[in-house]
Design a protein around this motif. Structure first.
Motif, PDB file in Angstrom:
ATOM      1  N   LEU A 108       1.097  -1.296   0.305  1.00 33.60           N
ATOM      2  CA  LEU A 108      -0.018   0.438  -0.077  1.00 33.60           C
ATOM      3  C   LEU A 108       0.613   1.152  -0.443  1.00 33.60           C
ATOM      4  O   LEU A 108       1.602   1.336   1.140  1.00 33.60           O
ATOM      5  CB  LEU A 108      -1.363  -0.104   1.213  1.00 33.60           C
ATOM      6  CG  LEU A 108      -1.708  -1.140   1.386  1.00 33.60           C
ATOM      7  CD1 LEU A 108      -3.000  -1.145   2.241  1.00 33.60           C
ATOM      8  CD2 LEU A 108      -2.835  -0.807   0.060  1.00 33.60           C
ATOM      9  N   LYS A 146      -1.850   6.009   2.031  1.00 36.72           N
ATOM     10  CA  LYS A 146      -3.052   5.378   1.277  1.00 36.72           C
ATOM     11  C   LYS A 146      -3.850   3.464   1.360  1.00 36.72           C
ATOM     12  O   LYS A 146      -3.004   3.111   1.956  1.00 36.72           O
ATOM     13  CB  LYS A 146      -3.135   5.029  -0.734  1.00 36.72           C
ATOM     14  CG  LYS A 146      -2.880   6.821  -1.269  1.00 36.72           C
ATOM     15  CD  LYS A 146      -2.367   6.935  -2.282  1.00 36.72           C
ATOM     16  CE  LYS A 146      -2.226   8.997  -2.570  1.00 36.72           C
ATOM     17  NZ  LYS A 146      -1.513   8.279  -4.302  1.00 36.72           N
ATOM     18  N   ASP A 147      -4.430   4.210   0.969  1.00 35.96           N
ATOM     19  CA  ASP A 147      -5.432   2.379   0.727  1.00 35.96           C
ATOM     20  C   ASP A 147      -5.971   1.901  -0.008  1.00 35.96           C
ATOM     21  O   ASP A 147      -5.160   2.083  -1.469  1.00 35.96           O
ATOM     22  CB  ASP A 147      -7.246   2.737   2.217  1.00 35.96           C
ATOM     23  CG  ASP A 147      -8.069   3.690   1.542  1.00 35.96           C
ATOM     24  OD1 ASP A 147      -8.070   3.631  -0.041  1.00 35.96           O
ATOM     25  OD2 ASP A 147      -8.629   4.014   1.904  1.00 35.96           O
ATOM     26  N   ARG A 148      -6.341   0.232  -0.019  1.00 39.04           N
ATOM     27  CA  ARG A 148      -6.140   0.039  -1.119  1.00 39.04           C
ATOM     28  C   ARG A 148      -7.062   0.164  -2.049  1.00 39.04           C
ATOM     29  O   ARG A 148      -6.991  -0.193  -3.127  1.00 39.04           O
ATOM     30  CB  ARG A 148      -6.955  -1.431  -0.314  1.00 39.04           C
ATOM     31  CG  ARG A 148      -8.503  -2.144  -0.193  1.00 39.04           C
ATOM     32  CD  ARG A 148      -8.234  -3.299   0.438  1.00 39.04           C
ATOM     33  NE  ARG A 148     -10.288  -3.594   0.699  1.00 39.04           N
ATOM     34  CZ  ARG A 148     -10.058  -4.258   2.249  1.00 39.04           C
ATOM     35  NH1 ARG A 148      -9.685  -5.373   2.212  1.00 39.04           N
ATOM     36  NH2 ARG A 148     -11.425  -4.830   2.012  1.00 39.04           N
ATOM     37  N   GLN A 149      -7.944   1.255  -1.877  1.00 40.56           N
ATOM     38  CA  GLN A 149      -8.986   1.662  -3.440  1.00 40.56           C
ATOM     39  C   GLN A 149      -8.743   2.884  -3.226  1.00 40.56           C
ATOM     40  O   GLN A 149      -9.187   3.659  -4.391  1.00 40.56           O
ATOM     41  CB  GLN A 149     -10.430   2.398  -1.710  1.00 40.56           C
ATOM     42  CG  GLN A 149     -10.805   1.137  -0.922  1.00 40.56           C
ATOM     43  CD  GLN A 149     -11.511   0.467  -2.610  1.00 40.56           C
ATOM     44  OE1 GLN A 149     -11.689   0.751  -3.482  1.00 40.56           O
ATOM     45  NE2 GLN A 149     -11.702  -0.798  -2.469  1.00 40.56           N
ATOM     46  N   SER A 150      -6.885   2.662  -3.218  1.00 37.65           N
ATOM     47  CA  SER A 150      -6.409   3.700  -3.790  1.00 37.65           C
ATOM     48  C   SER A 150      -6.333   3.973  -5.056  1.00 37.65           C
ATOM     49  O   SER A 150      -6.047   2.431  -5.595  1.00 37.65           O
ATOM     50  CB  SER A 150      -5.224   4.543  -3.508  1.00 37.65           C
ATOM     51  OG  SER A 150      -4.136   2.888  -3.097  1.00 37.65           O
TER      52      SER A 150
END
Length: 488
Positions: free
Chosen positions: A220, A224-228
């Motif tokens: 990651l 930021k998160d995994r939706q980035s």
């Protein structure tokens, strides 16, 4: 057949490793209680057991799984040839089943029930079907309690599926469950890494679809998160699992289906299909470890590697049952836990080809690998123009262990014969032990040694050697064309 104590039953679906499966609404349950086979054998089952069916080709292993599902789903009139009776037990009433559906399922425009991971169940007939389940089967409710994984089902389980609204719609596929459950994804990722040294990642940025990827999990980006966008892009660049070979697809399909579905009875035919031996062993071990302890798992396998994985776990849940067919009758023998422990405790037996005998019509035990190749060539020459049973050749790494191999194979009903070198006559105790392992009693085994000794003194070494060589040839000729090898 011997039954084991039933496992504790509860809502938390814990695997033997202590991991729990997704918490799902309570539902009716069905458990296999007894299976009667065409030879009259009645096999009792309790919750939590793992049954591994082994045996030669065309013995009835796969057919048994189909018949078990057919009897549970469609009742006692479902046509069978391997089994004659399948009984299951449940405690709920038809009214309670109807109330469970009304409480947990969604409705379509006709009022029919739409059940998670199952599909549509027509209203109005549920209670009637359930109250007559022993005669007519549980019909449309079967797939709420039974998972039957054939080849096509496991391969298609990893294909991309349309994303559903997890708030207003019903989950219909194992990938939906993985998309919705981070813990389940992590669990499957750990197992996949053990087998293939790669990560397994759910793609949550594939638009209207859910799909799986394999490779090195992207890190990651900081903050930021995994939706980035960076993370989604990196995942999309990894190979899609549905584009991989059948081995990876089958491995993931089996485990995703077993771990994501809440079923009481799981039936898997040839789980080793498409897998290399190391992955087949890993799959066997993982299924023994990770199948929740209140579920019944029944597997039909042709793979020694898969069986080794199951037995490596050393779980008392695992029962090995051999099926062998003679004519229209399927004969059933269960390998005792004591026999398994004895074979597994001896490193030379554990890593030899002894277990291969479970998947053949009969076994010929020799002293060494060179002997196996020699007699194998003789058998090939004899059977060039006629068919017969499938004979496995196994060596015992010397005379001393052959009796142990014979006892292990005979314990599960595998027909076995032995060919040893001429110098066995110099070891009276070893000869007697070997002959007795083949079922000859003590006094008679001693007479065999005396008779051979008298022949040796009267006729000379070369004459007796020639006679024994001829006897060996006649023995192989008689062994190969046999069509009924039920008895050892």
């Amino acid at each position: 057949m011997q039954q084991k104590a039933p496992a504790a039953r509860g809502r938390n679906k814990a695997s033997p490793s202590g991991v729990t499966t997704p918490s799902l609404p309570e539902r009716p349950h069905a458990r296999l209680k007894e299976i009667q086979f065409s030879d009259g054998t009645i096999m009792g089952l309790t919750p939590g057991e793992i049954i591994v069916f082994v045996g030669p080709n065309n013995a009835g292993k796969s057919a048994a799984l189909k018949e078990i599902y057919g009897r549970l789903a469609h009742g006692q009139n479902f046509p069978t040839r391997v089994t004659t009776r399948v009984e299951f037990e449940s405690s709920e009433t038809g009214q309670e089943v109807e109330e469970w559906l009304a409480r947990t399922a969604r409705r379509d425009h006709l009022g029919n029930y739409i059940v998670s991971m199952v599909g549509t169940i027509h209203r109005g007939i549920v209670a009637i079907n359930w109250d007559h389940r022993n005669l007519n089967g549980i019909q449309s409710l079967a797939n709420t309690m039974i998972l039957h994984l054939g080849t096509e089902a496991r391969l298609s389980a990893v294909n991309p599926v349309d994303l559903v609204n997890l708030v207003t719609e019903v989950i219909t596929h194992p990938l939906h469950r993985l998309y919705d459950d981070d813990e389940l994804e992590e669990r499957l990722d750990r197992i996949f890494f053990r087998a293939f040294r790669q990560n397994l990642i759910v793609n949550r940025g594939a638009g209207r679809q859910v799909m799986l990827h394999s490779g090195k999990r992207p890190k990651l980006p900081k903050g930021k998160d995994r939706q980035s966008n960076d993370f989604r892009t990196a995942v999309n660049q990894l190979p899609a699992v549905n584009d991989q070979g059948d081995g990876i697809r089958a491995f993931v399909g089996i485990l995703a289906s077993v771990l994501a579905a809440d079923r009481d009875i799981i039936l898997i035919d040839e789980p080793e299909a498409f897998l290399h031996p190391p992955q087949a062993t890993t799959l066997g071990r993982v299924l023994a470890e990770e199948t929740p302890t209140d579920r019944q798992l029944l597997v039909a396998t042709h793979s020694t590697d898969f069986l080794r994985g199951m037995l490596d776990h050393s779980s008392p849940r695992v029962r090995v049952v051999r099926i062998q067919r003679a004519g229209d009758v399927n004969y059933i023998r269960e390998l005792s836990p004591t026999t398994v422990r004895n074979v597994w405790a001896d490193p030379l037996l554990r890593y030899s080809k002894v277990l291969d005998g479970l998947f053949h019509d009969a076994v010929l035990v020799c002293e060494g690998d060179a002997d196996c190749r020699f007699y194998g060539a003789m058998l090939d020459a004899i059977s060039a123009n006629n068919s017969g049973p499938d004979i496995a050749l196994v060596y015992g790494a010397g005379k001393s262990r052959i009796a142990t191999i014979v006892q292990a194979l005979k314990a599960i009903g595998v027909p076995v014969r032995v060919v040893v070198d001429f110098d066995i006559l110099a070891d009276e105790a070893g000869l007697r032990n070997l002959v007795e392992s083949l079922g000859v009693n003590g006094p008679k085994s001693k007479r065999i040694g005396i008779q051979l000794g008298l022949q040796l003194s009267n006729e000379g070494l070369e004459s007796l050697r020639q006679k024994l060589a001829m006897k060996s040839w006649e023995f192989l000729i008689k062994l190969k064309p046999l069509h009924s090898l039920k008895e050892t």
